[in-house]
Design an enzyme around this catalytic site. Structure first.
Site, PDB file in Angstrom:
ATOM      1  N   PHE A  11       0.822  -1.224   0.000  1.00  0.00           N
ATOM      2  CA  PHE A  11       0.000   0.000   0.000  1.00  0.00           C
ATOM      3  C   PHE A  11       0.859   1.279   0.000  1.00  0.00           C
ATOM      4  CE2 PHE A  11      -2.283   2.718   3.389  1.00  0.00           C
ATOM      5  CZ  PHE A  11      -2.886   3.533   2.445  1.00  0.00           C
ATOM      6  N   ASP A 124       3.514   4.914  14.592  1.00  0.00           N
ATOM      7  CA  ASP A 124       3.154   5.554  15.875  1.00  0.00           C
ATOM      8  C   ASP A 124       2.707   4.515  16.907  1.00  0.00           C
ATOM      9  OD1 ASP A 124       0.622   4.876  14.854  1.00  0.00           O
ATOM     10  OD2 ASP A 124      -0.247   6.870  15.124  1.00  0.00           O
ATOM     11  N   GLU A 125       2.445   3.269  16.437  1.00  0.00           N
ATOM     12  CA  GLU A 125       1.962   2.244  17.362  1.00  0.00           C
ATOM     13  C   GLU A 125       3.041   1.833  18.357  1.00  0.00           C
ATOM     14  OE1 GLU A 125      -0.548  -0.692  15.606  1.00  0.00           O
ATOM     15  OE2 GLU A 125      -1.131   0.637  13.970  1.00  0.00           O
ATOM     16  N   LYS A 151       7.890  -3.988  15.283  1.00  0.00           N
ATOM     17  CA  LYS A 151       8.314  -2.731  14.651  1.00  0.00           C
ATOM     18  C   LYS A 151       9.266  -1.970  15.575  1.00  0.00           C
ATOM     19  CE  LYS A 151       7.259  -1.190  11.207  1.00  0.00           C
ATOM     20  NZ  LYS A 151       7.854  -1.359   9.853  1.00  0.00           N
ATOM     21  N   LYS A 186      -7.409  -3.850   6.429  1.00  0.00           N
ATOM     22  CA  LYS A 186      -7.329  -2.676   7.293  1.00  0.00           C
ATOM     23  C   LYS A 186      -8.708  -2.015   7.322  1.00  0.00           C
ATOM     24  CE  LYS A 186      -2.819  -3.198   7.914  1.00  0.00           C
ATOM     25  NZ  LYS A 186      -2.232  -3.748   6.733  1.00  0.00           N
TER      26      LYS A 186
HETATM   27  P1  NAD Z   1       1.394  -3.614   3.305  1.00  0.00           P
HETATM   28  O1  NAD Z   1       1.085  -4.779   4.188  1.00  0.00           O
HETATM   29  O2  NAD Z   1       0.358  -3.042   2.414  1.00  0.00           O
HETATM   30  O3  NAD Z   1       2.640  -3.977   2.371  1.00  0.00           O
HETATM   31  C1  NAD Z   1       3.794  -4.602   2.846  1.00  0.00           C
HETATM   32  C2  NAD Z   1       4.655  -4.955   1.627  1.00  0.00           C
HETATM   33  O4  NAD Z   1       5.878  -5.567   2.091  1.00  0.00           O
HETATM   34  C3  NAD Z   1       3.997  -5.958   0.683  1.00  0.00           C
HETATM   35  O5  NAD Z   1       4.196  -5.563  -0.664  1.00  0.00           O
HETATM   36  C4  NAD Z   1       4.727  -7.264   0.975  1.00  0.00           C
HETATM   37  O6  NAD Z   1       4.774  -8.154  -0.136  1.00  0.00           O
HETATM   38  C5  NAD Z   1       6.110  -6.751   1.344  1.00  0.00           C
HETATM   39  N1  NAD Z   1       6.862  -7.686   2.201  1.00  0.00           N
HETATM   40  C6  NAD Z   1       6.427  -8.296   3.339  1.00  0.00           C
HETATM   41  N2  NAD Z   1       7.401  -9.090   3.829  1.00  0.00           N
HETATM   42  C7  NAD Z   1       8.477  -8.949   3.008  1.00  0.00           C
HETATM   43  C8  NAD Z   1       9.781  -9.490   3.003  1.00  0.00           C
HETATM   44  N3  NAD Z   1      10.187 -10.370   3.958  1.00  0.00           N
HETATM   45  N4  NAD Z   1      10.630  -9.142   2.013  1.00  0.00           N
HETATM   46  C9  NAD Z   1      10.235  -8.275   1.039  1.00  0.00           C
HETATM   47  N5  NAD Z   1       8.996  -7.736   0.985  1.00  0.00           N
HETATM   48  C10 NAD Z   1       8.130  -8.066   1.970  1.00  0.00           C
HETATM   49  O7  NAD Z   1       1.995  -2.522   4.287  1.00  0.00           O
HETATM   50  P2  NAD Z   1       1.818  -0.931   4.300  1.00  0.00           P
HETATM   51  O8  NAD Z   1       0.568  -0.586   4.963  1.00  0.00           O
HETATM   52  O9  NAD Z   1       2.123  -0.410   2.941  1.00  0.00           O
HETATM   53  O10 NAD Z   1       3.000  -0.543   5.299  1.00  0.00           O
HETATM   54  C11 NAD Z   1       4.310  -0.257   4.803  1.00  0.00           C
HETATM   55  C12 NAD Z   1       5.209   0.105   5.973  1.00  0.00           C
HETATM   56  O11 NAD Z   1       4.692   1.245   6.652  1.00  0.00           O
HETATM   57  C13 NAD Z   1       5.347  -0.980   7.030  1.00  0.00           C
HETATM   58  O12 NAD Z   1       6.689  -1.001   7.473  1.00  0.00           O
HETATM   59  C14 NAD Z   1       4.421  -0.546   8.145  1.00  0.00           C
HETATM   60  O13 NAD Z   1       4.851  -1.031   9.397  1.00  0.00           O
HETATM   61  C15 NAD Z   1       4.559   0.958   8.029  1.00  0.00           C
HETATM   62  N6  NAD Z   1       3.395   1.741   8.494  1.00  0.00           N
HETATM   63  C16 NAD Z   1       2.147   1.443   8.041  1.00  0.00           C
HETATM   64  C17 NAD Z   1       1.057   2.227   8.445  1.00  0.00           C
HETATM   65  C18 NAD Z   1      -0.344   1.963   7.927  1.00  0.00           C
HETATM   66  O14 NAD Z   1      -1.284   2.615   8.368  1.00  0.00           O
HETATM   67  N7  NAD Z   1      -0.539   1.080   6.984  1.00  0.00           N
HETATM   68  C19 NAD Z   1       1.265   3.304   9.308  1.00  0.00           C
HETATM   69  C20 NAD Z   1       2.567   3.572   9.763  1.00  0.00           C
HETATM   70  C21 NAD Z   1       3.626   2.787   9.336  1.00  0.00           C
HETATM   71  P1  TYD Z   2      -6.517  -1.179  11.664  1.00  0.00           P
HETATM   72  O1  TYD Z   2      -6.886  -0.650  10.323  1.00  0.00           O
HETATM   73  O2  TYD Z   2      -6.337  -2.639  11.837  1.00  0.00           O
HETATM   74  O3  TYD Z   2      -5.205  -0.374  12.100  1.00  0.00           O
HETATM   75  P2  TYD Z   2      -4.411  -0.378  13.522  1.00  0.00           P
HETATM   76  O4  TYD Z   2      -4.970  -1.409  14.398  1.00  0.00           O
HETATM   77  O5  TYD Z   2      -3.036  -0.713  13.072  1.00  0.00           O
HETATM   78  O6  TYD Z   2      -4.573   1.001  14.056  1.00  0.00           O
HETATM   79  O7  TYD Z   2      -7.605  -0.697  12.719  1.00  0.00           O
HETATM   80  C1  TYD Z   2      -7.882   0.681  12.890  1.00  0.00           C
HETATM   81  C2  TYD Z   2      -8.903   0.820  14.012  1.00  0.00           C
HETATM   82  O8  TYD Z   2     -10.128   0.186  13.613  1.00  0.00           O
HETATM   83  C3  TYD Z   2      -8.467   0.141  15.298  1.00  0.00           C
HETATM   84  O9  TYD Z   2      -8.906   0.931  16.402  1.00  0.00           O
HETATM   85  C4  TYD Z   2      -9.214  -1.179  15.284  1.00  0.00           C
HETATM   86  C5  TYD Z   2     -10.505  -0.843  14.541  1.00  0.00           C
HETATM   87  N1  TYD Z   2     -11.061  -1.965  13.743  1.00  0.00           N
HETATM   88  C6  TYD Z   2     -12.385  -2.371  13.934  1.00  0.00           C
HETATM   89  O10 TYD Z   2     -13.131  -1.800  14.750  1.00  0.00           O
HETATM   90  N2  TYD Z   2     -12.860  -3.411  13.192  1.00  0.00           N
HETATM   91  C7  TYD Z   2     -12.079  -4.075  12.299  1.00  0.00           C
HETATM   92  O11 TYD Z   2     -12.578  -5.018  11.655  1.00  0.00           O
HETATM   93  C8  TYD Z   2     -10.726  -3.650  12.109  1.00  0.00           C
HETATM   94  C9  TYD Z   2      -9.820  -4.339  11.114  1.00  0.00           C
HETATM   95  C10 TYD Z   2     -10.246  -2.589  12.856  1.00  0.00           C
END
Ligand code: NAD
Ligand code: TYD
Length: 340
Positions: A11, A124-125, A151, A186
């Site tokens: 993503f 931030d988690e 993380k 998510k």
């Molecule tokens: P995502 O789950 O959508 O994508 C993760 C990607 O990493 C995928 O393309 C997967 O194939 C690849 N991957 C997983 N394991 C791997 C490995 N061993 N080697 C190579 N590639 C691998 O994740 P995202 O939501 O895009 O998050 C990206 C980064 O940002 C992560 O490090 C996450 O902890 C961090 N982050 C995410 C959020 C959020 O809200 N999604 C917020 C803050 C930080």
């Molecule tokens: P999520 O998208 O899993 O992100 P994170 O837990 O990493 O913050 O969840 C965001 C918020 O939504 C979190 O407070 C948990 C809540 N949530 C639900 O209430 N129902 C669900 O099915 C999911 C996946 C999350």
């Protein structure tokens, strides 16, 4: 600048690659991705034939693969990770492997290849719940589930390479991202696509938890700012300050897609659910970063993208996703049915 972006088929990584290539005509990007269930090459169809972009299918835990992509690279941006809290509660091992050991492999290879910059994407988690003031970067860490603990382990290790070896590590801690191409486990894409399919929205507990729903493009511009203007050894929070309760987020989604609030089903809460995340991003703002989306604009932009792109998400909601969904939600939804 020649960048190695890991996890670029996910993503945030895919949004970052597209943004960075658009803003930097001279850059070259290698995307190293294992293509787990969350990796999707559809996310980068529009750049895959650009001569500045190269895709390598591989695992960041595999030193041989990582050594193979390092020559000529100036900087690494490590997005690769296992990322879903609920999956980490059910099966933590893969999180420890990629989010800690994978970081170690990248750091070792990066140090040997003499990189100019290494950006470790954290979250931030790692601070745990913020019940009063937003956390600044020097607040104590309090990760409370296997995802955030892994993380935290990865970023501690990365920072130890700056302190011990002078390796130029920068850590970013992003808030909850929303926007196009987020895997539908998510909450925002799950609730949006469930609403579009007339399925219940499984809201954990009362839904009074809060998240800082930051648009993925604001997070990506923050990462680019830290990469280009950040100081090695420093940590930068990246959150727009877009706090919203989950129940209000669910109602906003339903209103936007024209469905009734009756689709919201309060289910058994997530184990160890962090009530609220909040971070102070003024350190990054001092480098010139400014978010463009408020909470409603960020969530609605995501919702509209899912409404317009069923061909992207419908195939993802079958197969393995279905198995995960049944395991995660079936009993919760049945219990909720019985008590109503
Ligand atoms: P995502 O789950 O959508 O994508 C993760 C990607 O990493 C995928 O393309 C997967 O194939 C690849 N991957 C997983 N394991 C791997 C490995 N061993 N080697 C190579 N590639 C691998 O994740 P995202 O939501 O895009 O998050 C990206 C980064 O940002 C992560 O490090 C996450 O902890 C961090 N982050 C995410 C959020 C959020 O809200 N999604 C917020 C803050 C930080
Ligand atoms: P999520 O998208 O899993 O992100 P994170 O837990 O990493 O913050 O969840 C965001 C918020 O939504 C979190 O407070 C948990 C809540 N949530 C639900 O209430 N129902 C669900 O099915 C999911 C996946 C999350």
């Amino acid at each position: 600048m020649k960048l190695l972006v890991t996890g670029g088929a996910g993503f945030i990584g895919s949004n970052f690659i597209r943004m960075y290539m658009g803003d930097h005509p001279d850059c070259e990007i290698t995307n190293l991705d294992k293509l787990t269930y969350a990796g999707n090459l559809e996310n980068l169809r529009d750049v895959e034939n650009d001569p500045r972009y190269h895709f390598v299918h591989g695992d960041i835990c595999d030193r041989e693969v990582v050594d193979g992509v390092m020559p000529g690279i100036d900087a690494v941006v490590n997005f690769a990770a296992e990322t879903h809290v609920d999956r980490s509660i059910g099966d933590p091992e893969g999180f420890l492997r990629t989010d800690i050991f994978g970081v170690h492999v990248l750091l070792e290879a990066g140090r040997e290849h003499g990189l100019d910059r290494f950006v470790q994407i954290s979250t931030d988690e790692v601070y745990g719940p913020a019940l009063s003031e937003p956390f600044p970067e020097d607040a104590a860490l309090n990760p409370r589930n296997p995802y955030s603990a892994s993380k935290a382990g990865g970023e501690y290790l990365a920072r130890s390479y700056f302190i011990t070896y002078g390796f130029p590590v920068i850590v970013t801690r992003g808030a909850n991202n929303v926007g196009p191409n987020q895997y539908p486990e998510k909450v925002v894409p799950l609730f949006t696509t469930n609403a579009l399919e007339g399925e219940p929205l499984p809201l954990y507990g009362k839904g009074d938890q809060e998240r800082d729903y930051t648009h993925v493009l604001d997070h990506c511009s923050g990462v680019a700012t830290a990469l280009e203007r950040g100081e090695p050894g420093e940590i930068y929070n990246i959150g727009a300050g877009n706090h919203m309760k989950n129940i209000d987020m669910a109602r906003l989604i339903l209103k936007e897609v024209g469905k009734s609030d009756d689709l919201i089903v309060h289910v058994r809460d997530r184990e160890g659910h962090d009530f609220r995340y909040a971070i102070d991003s003024s350190k990054l703002e001092a480098l010139g970063w400014k978010p463009a989306y408020d909470a409603e604009a960020a969530i609605l932009d995501a919702v509209r993208w899912y409404v317009a792109n069923p061909d992207w998400w419908k195939p993802l909601k079958s197969g393995d996703f279905r198995k995960f969904y049944e395991k995660q939600y079936r009993a919760r939804l049945e219990e909720a049915d019985q008590s109503s």
